[in-house]
Enzyme design. Structure first.
Site, PDB file in Angstrom:
ATOM      1  N   GLY A  10      -9.227  14.631   0.605  1.00  0.00           N
ATOM      2  CA  GLY A  10      -8.597  14.356  -0.528  1.00  0.00           C
ATOM      3  C   GLY A  10      -8.925  13.008  -1.231  1.00  0.00           C
ATOM      4  O   GLY A  10     -10.111  12.454  -0.917  1.00  0.00           O
ATOM      5  N   PHE A  11      -8.293  12.768  -2.228  1.00  0.00           N
ATOM      6  CA  PHE A  11      -8.457  11.779  -2.938  1.00  0.00           C
ATOM      7  C   PHE A  11      -8.597  10.373  -2.257  1.00  0.00           C
ATOM      8  O   PHE A  11      -9.620   9.679  -2.179  1.00  0.00           O
ATOM      9  CB  PHE A  11      -7.505  11.609  -4.300  1.00  0.00           C
ATOM     10  CG  PHE A  11      -7.539  10.234  -4.789  1.00  0.00           C
ATOM     11  CD1 PHE A  11      -8.606   9.576  -5.345  1.00  0.00           C
ATOM     12  CD2 PHE A  11      -6.310   9.457  -5.002  1.00  0.00           C
ATOM     13  CE1 PHE A  11      -8.690   8.478  -6.103  1.00  0.00           C
ATOM     14  CE2 PHE A  11      -6.197   8.354  -5.662  1.00  0.00           C
ATOM     15  CZ  PHE A  11      -7.318   7.789  -6.195  1.00  0.00           C
ATOM     16  N   GLY A  33      -8.899  22.044   2.962  1.00  0.00           N
ATOM     17  CA  GLY A  33      -8.920  22.720   1.476  1.00  0.00           C
ATOM     18  C   GLY A  33     -10.395  22.606   1.028  1.00  0.00           C
ATOM     19  O   GLY A  33     -11.346  22.336   1.836  1.00  0.00           O
ATOM     20  N   LEU A  73      -3.358  11.374   6.666  1.00  0.00           N
ATOM     21  CA  LEU A  73      -3.098  11.291   5.184  1.00  0.00           C
ATOM     22  C   LEU A  73      -2.794  12.944   4.734  1.00  0.00           C
ATOM     23  O   LEU A  73      -2.216  12.953   3.801  1.00  0.00           O
ATOM     24  CB  LEU A  73      -4.367  10.987   4.502  1.00  0.00           C
ATOM     25  CG  LEU A  73      -4.660   9.486   4.311  1.00  0.00           C
ATOM     26  CD1 LEU A  73      -4.642   8.502   5.378  1.00  0.00           C
ATOM     27  CD2 LEU A  73      -6.007   9.309   3.583  1.00  0.00           C
ATOM     28  N   TYR A 146       9.769  16.027  -1.537  1.00  0.00           N
ATOM     29  CA  TYR A 146       8.814  15.108  -1.142  1.00  0.00           C
ATOM     30  C   TYR A 146       9.093  13.824  -0.358  1.00  0.00           C
ATOM     31  O   TYR A 146       8.606  13.264   0.586  1.00  0.00           O
ATOM     32  CB  TYR A 146       7.615  15.129  -2.113  1.00  0.00           C
ATOM     33  CG  TYR A 146       6.360  14.034  -1.738  1.00  0.00           C
ATOM     34  CD1 TYR A 146       5.757  14.540  -1.045  1.00  0.00           C
ATOM     35  CD2 TYR A 146       6.316  12.882  -2.542  1.00  0.00           C
ATOM     36  CE1 TYR A 146       4.352  13.866  -0.902  1.00  0.00           C
ATOM     37  CE2 TYR A 146       5.059  12.097  -2.027  1.00  0.00           C
ATOM     38  CZ  TYR A 146       4.431  12.682  -1.417  1.00  0.00           C
ATOM     39  OH  TYR A 146       3.163  11.937  -1.032  1.00  0.00           O
ATOM     40  N   LYS A 150       8.463  12.928   3.536  1.00  0.00           N
ATOM     41  CA  LYS A 150       7.820  11.775   3.897  1.00  0.00           C
ATOM     42  C   LYS A 150       8.684  10.667   4.794  1.00  0.00           C
ATOM     43  O   LYS A 150       8.169  10.170   5.794  1.00  0.00           O
ATOM     44  CB  LYS A 150       7.160  10.736   2.800  1.00  0.00           C
ATOM     45  CG  LYS A 150       5.920  11.719   2.056  1.00  0.00           C
ATOM     46  CD  LYS A 150       4.899  11.665   3.221  1.00  0.00           C
ATOM     47  CE  LYS A 150       3.793  12.214   2.757  1.00  0.00           C
ATOM     48  NZ  LYS A 150       2.388  11.880   3.648  1.00  0.00           N
TER      49      LYS A 150
END
Ligand code: UDP
Length: 317
Positions: A10-11, A33, A73, A146, A150
């Site tokens: 991911g980012f 992904g 992450l 969300y 978390k």
């Protein structure tokens, strides 16, 4: 060190991978992904991708057994998911985190859990320090799933820490930079980016006076590394972000200015963009004293510089 990054494709994970490789670490990423964001690292001798997910217990077991440190992450992130697919948000973020912690506990490996400024919800008392309250809306508003997912992950981290596992929690504040999401989806900067590159008006929700503290990815990564390898971090939670506040309207004007795009600004309602299952947060500002004092990192990249690099990167894609 040998380091596993779940969601490493991911980012943030892609930037963290780069920075760890530059330090000399061996980096394994677990990524179900696309691998677009790490394709430039594919031939690196100390970099390995495993195309699987944190929902797979056996894979986690075989990977965590081999490493010294785990950056967890992997998560379903992005407002479009909170309001579009709350089941997947809750399932991956809660159960995936439990899976990681369970195996890390088995092997006694430190975990850095990537959490979010969303856990504070819309607490009106600013800036938020790490022990401040969580103020959330109704469970009928999907946006809060969300934040809740978390926060559950954080509770699990603290519970495992009580059992003896070294755990550190990082709460990120609107991190941005090259490779952020895809154009038009995800976070505000990529939504504006698509509109900017096509010369369309930038859609500012409400009056645009809501603020965020946009944190450049290199600064966030420096703090993330310190959270994993630095002293005094076990059992701690850290806000990761700049405390420089920017309104969404000013962000739109700055992006138009830097890019030289003919785009204008169009004010829209939140319902037009997200439907009824969304509630905005008026201001979001970290108290970053702990990050500066314990992690020794200042989030000092000016927004103009970070945006210029980000816009340039998206232009060349
Ligand atoms: N926003 C906006 N126009 C859009 C999409 C989002 O003005 O087309 C606003 C949104 O209402 C919020 C801010 O941009 O106040 C940041 O939204 P983002 O989705 O990046 O995530 P958040 O910081 O709220 O988690």
């Amino acid at each position: 060190m040998k380091i596993l990054i779940t969601g490493g494709g991911g980012f943030v994970g892609s930037h963290l991978s780069e920075a760890l490789l530059a330090r000399g670490d061996e980096v394994y990423i677990l990524e179900p992904g696309g691998t677009q964001k790490v394709r430039h690292l594919l031939g690196h001798p100390r970099f390995r991708i495993v195309r699987d997910s944190v929902m797979s217990h056996d894979i986690l077991d075989s990977l965590i057994a081999q490493v010294d440190l785990v950056y967890h992450l992997a998560a379903v992130v992005g407002v479009e998911h909170y309001v579009g697919d709350p089941y997947e948000v809750l399932n991956v973020n809660v159960n995936g985190t439990q899976n990681v912690l369970k195996v890390a506990y088995k092997y006694g490996r430190k975990v850095v859990f990537s959490s979010t400024s969303e856990v504070y919800g819309r607490n009106p008392k600013l800036p938020w320090s790490e022990d401040d309250d969580r103020v959330l809306g109704s469970t009928r508003i999907d946006r809060w799933c969300y934040s809740t997912s978390k926060a559950v992950g954080e509770h699990f981290c603290f519970a495992y820490h009580k059992l003896g596992l070294p755990v550190t929690i990082t709460r990120y504040f609107n991190v941005y930079g090259p490779r952020l999401d895809k154009i038009d989806v995800g976070r505000i900067i990529t939504i504006f980016m698509g509109q900017l590159l096509r010369g369309e008006p930038l859609t500012v929700i409400g009056d645009g006076l809501q603020t965020r503290c946009f944190t450049y990815v290199d600064d966030a990564v420096a703090a993330t590394i310190a959270a994993g390898v630095g002293p005094g971090t076990d059992g701690q939670v850290f806000n990761i972000g700049t405390d420089v506040e920017t309104s969404i309207l000013d962000l739109a004007k700055l992006m138009i200015d830097i890019s030289g795009s003919p785009s204008t600004i169009r004010f829209v309602s939140k319902e037009e963009v997200y439907g009824n299952s969304y509630e905005d947060i008026a201001r979001r500002v970290p108290d970053n004293t702990r990050m500066r004092k314990i992690l020794g990192v200042e989030a000092e990249t000016p927004l103009r510089d970070g945006l210029a690099r980000t816009i340039e990167w998206f232009r060349t894609q």
